[in-house]
Design an enzyme around this catalytic site. Structure first.
Site, PDB file in Angstrom:
ATOM      1  CG  ASP A  50      -8.399   7.561   3.918  1.00 15.51           C
ATOM      2  OD1 ASP A  50      -9.138   8.177   3.165  1.00 15.51           O
ATOM      3  OD2 ASP A  50      -8.734   6.770   4.524  1.00 15.51           O
ATOM      4  CE  LYS A  85     -11.678   9.289   6.016  1.00 15.54           C
ATOM      5  NZ  LYS A  85     -10.336   8.265   6.168  1.00 15.54           N
ATOM      6  CG  HIS A 118     -14.733   9.364  10.195  1.00 18.34           C
ATOM      7  ND1 HIS A 118     -13.426   9.109  10.662  1.00 18.34           N
ATOM      8  CD2 HIS A 118     -14.568   7.694   9.740  1.00 18.34           C
ATOM      9  CE1 HIS A 118     -13.418   7.312  10.529  1.00 18.34           C
ATOM     10  NE2 HIS A 118     -14.075   6.888   9.579  1.00 18.34           N
TER      11      HIS A 118
HETATM   12  N1  LIG Z   1     -14.145   6.204   5.586  1.00 18.51           N
HETATM   13  C1  LIG Z   1     -14.389   5.237   6.284  1.00 18.51           C
HETATM   14  O1  LIG Z   1     -15.529   5.273   7.332  1.00 18.51           O
HETATM   15  C2  LIG Z   1     -13.263   4.207   6.059  1.00 18.51           C
HETATM   16  C3  LIG Z   1     -12.812   4.765   5.477  1.00 18.51           C
HETATM   17  N2  LIG Z   1     -11.916   3.321   5.434  1.00 18.51           N
HETATM   18  C4  LIG Z   1     -10.423   3.244   4.744  1.00 18.51           C
HETATM   19  O2  LIG Z   1     -10.444   2.650   3.146  1.00 18.51           O
HETATM   20  C5  LIG Z   1      -9.465   2.277   3.706  1.00 18.51           C
HETATM   21  C6  LIG Z   1      -9.246   0.314   2.665  1.00 18.51           C
HETATM   22  O3  LIG Z   1     -10.439  -0.462   3.435  1.00 18.51           O
HETATM   23  P1  LIG Z   1      -9.919  -1.612   4.006  1.00 18.51           P
HETATM   24  O4  LIG Z   1     -11.016  -1.936   4.987  1.00 18.51           O
HETATM   25  O5  LIG Z   1      -8.726  -1.923   4.960  1.00 18.51           O
HETATM   26  O6  LIG Z   1      -9.462  -2.430   3.500  1.00 18.51           O
HETATM   27  P2  LIG Z   1      -9.817  -3.312   2.382  1.00 18.51           P
HETATM   28  O7  LIG Z   1     -11.267  -3.653   1.158  1.00 18.51           O
HETATM   29  O8  LIG Z   1      -8.809  -2.454   1.612  1.00 18.51           O
HETATM   30  O9  LIG Z   1      -9.021  -4.409   2.837  1.00 18.51           O
HETATM   31  C7  LIG Z   1      -7.768  -4.353   3.133  1.00 18.51           C
HETATM   32  C8  LIG Z   1      -7.227  -6.391   3.536  1.00 18.51           C
HETATM   33  O10 LIG Z   1      -7.087  -6.772   2.572  1.00 18.51           O
HETATM   34  C9  LIG Z   1      -5.315  -7.087   2.237  1.00 18.51           C
HETATM   35  N3  LIG Z   1      -5.024  -6.426   0.474  1.00 18.51           N
HETATM   36  C10 LIG Z   1      -4.548  -5.377   0.397  1.00 18.51           C
HETATM   37  N4  LIG Z   1      -4.210  -5.833  -0.698  1.00 18.51           N
HETATM   38  C11 LIG Z   1      -4.616  -7.264  -1.270  1.00 18.51           C
HETATM   39  C12 LIG Z   1      -4.672  -8.395  -2.116  1.00 18.51           C
HETATM   40  N5  LIG Z   1      -3.975  -7.975  -3.318  1.00 18.51           N
HETATM   41  N6  LIG Z   1      -4.465  -9.780  -2.175  1.00 18.51           N
HETATM   42  C13 LIG Z   1      -5.418 -10.164  -0.736  1.00 18.51           C
HETATM   43  N7  LIG Z   1      -5.304  -9.232   0.389  1.00 18.51           N
HETATM   44  C14 LIG Z   1      -5.012  -7.698  -0.114  1.00 18.51           C
HETATM   45  C15 LIG Z   1      -4.826  -6.670   2.964  1.00 18.51           C
HETATM   46  O11 LIG Z   1      -3.997  -7.245   4.397  1.00 18.51           O
HETATM   47  P3  LIG Z   1      -2.317  -7.049   3.765  1.00 18.51           P
HETATM   48  O12 LIG Z   1      -1.959  -5.241   4.515  1.00 18.51           O
HETATM   49  O13 LIG Z   1      -1.795  -8.152   5.043  1.00 18.51           O
HETATM   50  O14 LIG Z   1      -1.979  -7.014   2.343  1.00 18.51           O
HETATM   51  C16 LIG Z   1      -5.854  -6.597   4.510  1.00 18.51           C
HETATM   52  O15 LIG Z   1      -6.352  -7.131   4.970  1.00 18.51           O
HETATM   53  C17 LIG Z   1      -8.853   2.239   5.272  1.00 18.51           C
HETATM   54  O16 LIG Z   1      -7.555   1.476   4.983  1.00 18.51           O
HETATM   55  C18 LIG Z   1      -9.476   3.282   5.374  1.00 18.51           C
HETATM   56  O17 LIG Z   1      -8.227   4.506   5.498  1.00 18.51           O
HETATM   57  C19 LIG Z   1     -11.744   1.623   5.747  1.00 18.51           C
HETATM   58  C20 LIG Z   1     -13.533   2.065   6.444  1.00 18.51           C
HETATM   59  C21 LIG Z   1     -13.487   2.918   6.904  1.00 18.51           C
HETATM   60  O1  LIG Z   2     -14.865   1.337  14.624  1.00 23.16           O
HETATM   61  C1  LIG Z   2     -14.809   2.420  14.813  1.00 23.16           C
HETATM   62  C2  LIG Z   2     -15.050   2.927  13.878  1.00 23.16           C
HETATM   63  O2  LIG Z   2     -15.096   3.951  14.751  1.00 23.16           O
HETATM   64  C3  LIG Z   2     -14.949   2.885  12.527  1.00 23.16           C
HETATM   65  O3  LIG Z   2     -16.705   3.585  12.291  1.00 23.16           O
HETATM   66  C4  LIG Z   2     -14.571   3.853  11.624  1.00 23.16           C
HETATM   67  O4  LIG Z   2     -12.789   4.113  12.667  1.00 23.16           O
HETATM   68  C5  LIG Z   2     -14.123   2.773  10.173  1.00 23.16           C
HETATM   69  O5  LIG Z   2     -13.942   1.456  10.429  1.00 23.16           O
HETATM   70  C6  LIG Z   2     -13.334   3.429   9.459  1.00 23.16           C
HETATM   71  O6  LIG Z   2     -12.112   3.058   9.694  1.00 23.16           O
HETATM   72  O7  LIG Z   2     -13.169   4.570   8.750  1.00 23.16           O
END
Ligand SMILES: NC(=O)C1=CN([C@@H]2O[C@H](COP(=O)(O)OP(=O)(O)OC[C@H]3O[C@@H](n4cnc5c(N)ncnc54)[C@H](OP(=O)(O)O)[C@@H]3O)[C@@H](O)[C@H]2O)C=CC1
Ligand SMILES: O=C[C@H](O)[C@@H](O)[C@@H](O)[C@H](O)C(=O)O
Length: 316
Positions: A50, A85, A118
């Protein structure tokens, strides 16, 4: 890896994907760490990735894919499911195909598997810093933007099209104008933000939900520790000999939802894939369903506390 069948997309999607957000803020450079971690993820068995134009992770992901083929981890790119996105600054009818091509160039790909809007808003200028000034934020022209997304699919630039951060209300609006209904709505979902109403709506309309921040974006500036330090999840994890992360991810999977979870750590990325050969019990599910709810990702924190943005936050 378990697969999900999607409407209007002739490729199945692996139920777990690797997230690629380090920071979406201007100036962030995820290139080197990201590329080697993504290669590691392919080696560990991840087949769904993603990304997004704004994450600046398209380039390292593209490089990792080239190297994975070169090293023989995969035979070809076709074995992967790549989601990217459309960023808010390109959210206008005549900019969508160009924006998709720009992402494809960064990714060094001929097509992506899923292209998502997005956010349900448009930003009129390149964002220099967050929060974004009010005069740059505009409602989305859903009809025009979706026609652009449909054009991307019809041109073969993407196999499927969908949305992200769309509420039931925004989806209703979209469904009333769509020739090709959205395959996916990617939204925040985890045991602390369960999205019950949105899930019911999407199930009824045949829109598949993908959960982002499935661990509550633990240890990031946009997330917190409510999922990873939740007492109920800790007890369930102990009783099963699993980790809290695995319990949270398994719960999402059992709701019929796919998920994208980010870890750049080799051990944790493997841990997060080990959720398919065991299950939660009915009492576990009941306890999780009663957890107090808290929305983690607040759009107004990124885009500014403007009325229109706060309205979007209130809808989802
Ligand atoms: N469409 C949107 O608007 C959005 C999309 N996303 C997408 O979703 C993905 C995932 O969500 P995200 O917000 O990154 O958060 P997550 O809920 O996936 O959490 C990620 C965090 O958790 C830690 N982590 C991962 N696995 C473990 C584990 N087994 N035990 C302990 N800690 C862990 C990682 O650290 P470490 O790397 O050190 O393991 C990182 O700090 C994003 O990367 C993105 O691709 C996210 C936000 C908004
Ligand atoms: O931080 C600001 C960005 O606009 C935010 O909205 C996105 O990047 C989102 O957090 C994501 O992780 O997909």
């Amino acid at each position: 890896m378990q697969q999900v069948t999607l409407n209007n997309c002739d490729k199945t999607m692996p139920a777990i994907g690797m997230g690629t957000v380090l920071s979406s803020r201007p100036g962030a450079d995820p290139s080197e760490t990201m590329k080697s971690a993504l290669l590691e993820a392919i080696k560990a068995g991840y087949r769904h990735f993603d990304t997004a134009f704004i994450y600046q992770s398209e380039k390292p992901l593209g490089e990792a894919i080239v190297e994975a083929v070169h090293l023989g981890f995969i035979k070809s790119r076709d074995e992967l499911f790549i989601t990217t996105k459309l960023w808010c600054t390109f959210a206008q009818r005549d900019q969508i195909v160009g924006a998709c091509k720009l992402s494809l160039r960064e990714l060094q790909l001929d097509y992506v598997d899923m292209y998502l809007i997005h956010h349900p808003l448009r930003v009129s200028e390149k964002i220099q810093k967050f929060p974004v000034p009010k005069e740059m934020i505009h409602p989305l022209d859903i009809k025009g933007v979706w026609a652009g997304m449909e054009e991307c699919k019809n041109l073969g630039l993407t196999k499927g099209i969908g949305v992200s951060n769309f509420s039931c209300k925004k989806l209703e609006e979209l469904l009333s104008v769509a020739k090709i209904p959205p395959a996916v709505n990617q939204v925040e979902m985890n045991p602390i933000w369960q999205q019950k109403e949105l899930r019911e709506f999407c199930n009824a309309k045949g829109i598949h939900i993908t959960a982002y921040s499935p661990l509550g974006a633990y240890n990031t500036i946009w997330g917190d520790n409510r999922v990873m330090e939740c007492d109920v999840l800790t007890q369930i994890a102990k009783s099963k000999g699993k980790t809290i992360a695995q319990v949270a991810l398994r719960w999402i999977y059992e709701q019929g939802v796919s998920l994208v979870v980010k870890s750049l750590n080799k051990e944790r990325m493997k841990e997060n894939l080990q959720i398919f050969d065991w299950s939660l019990t009915q009492p576990d599910l009941e306890k999780i369903s009663e957890l107090p709810q808290h929305k983690g990702f607040i759009m107004a924190s990124s885009f500014g506390p403007h009325d229109f943005v706060m309205q979007l936050d209130a809808e989802i």
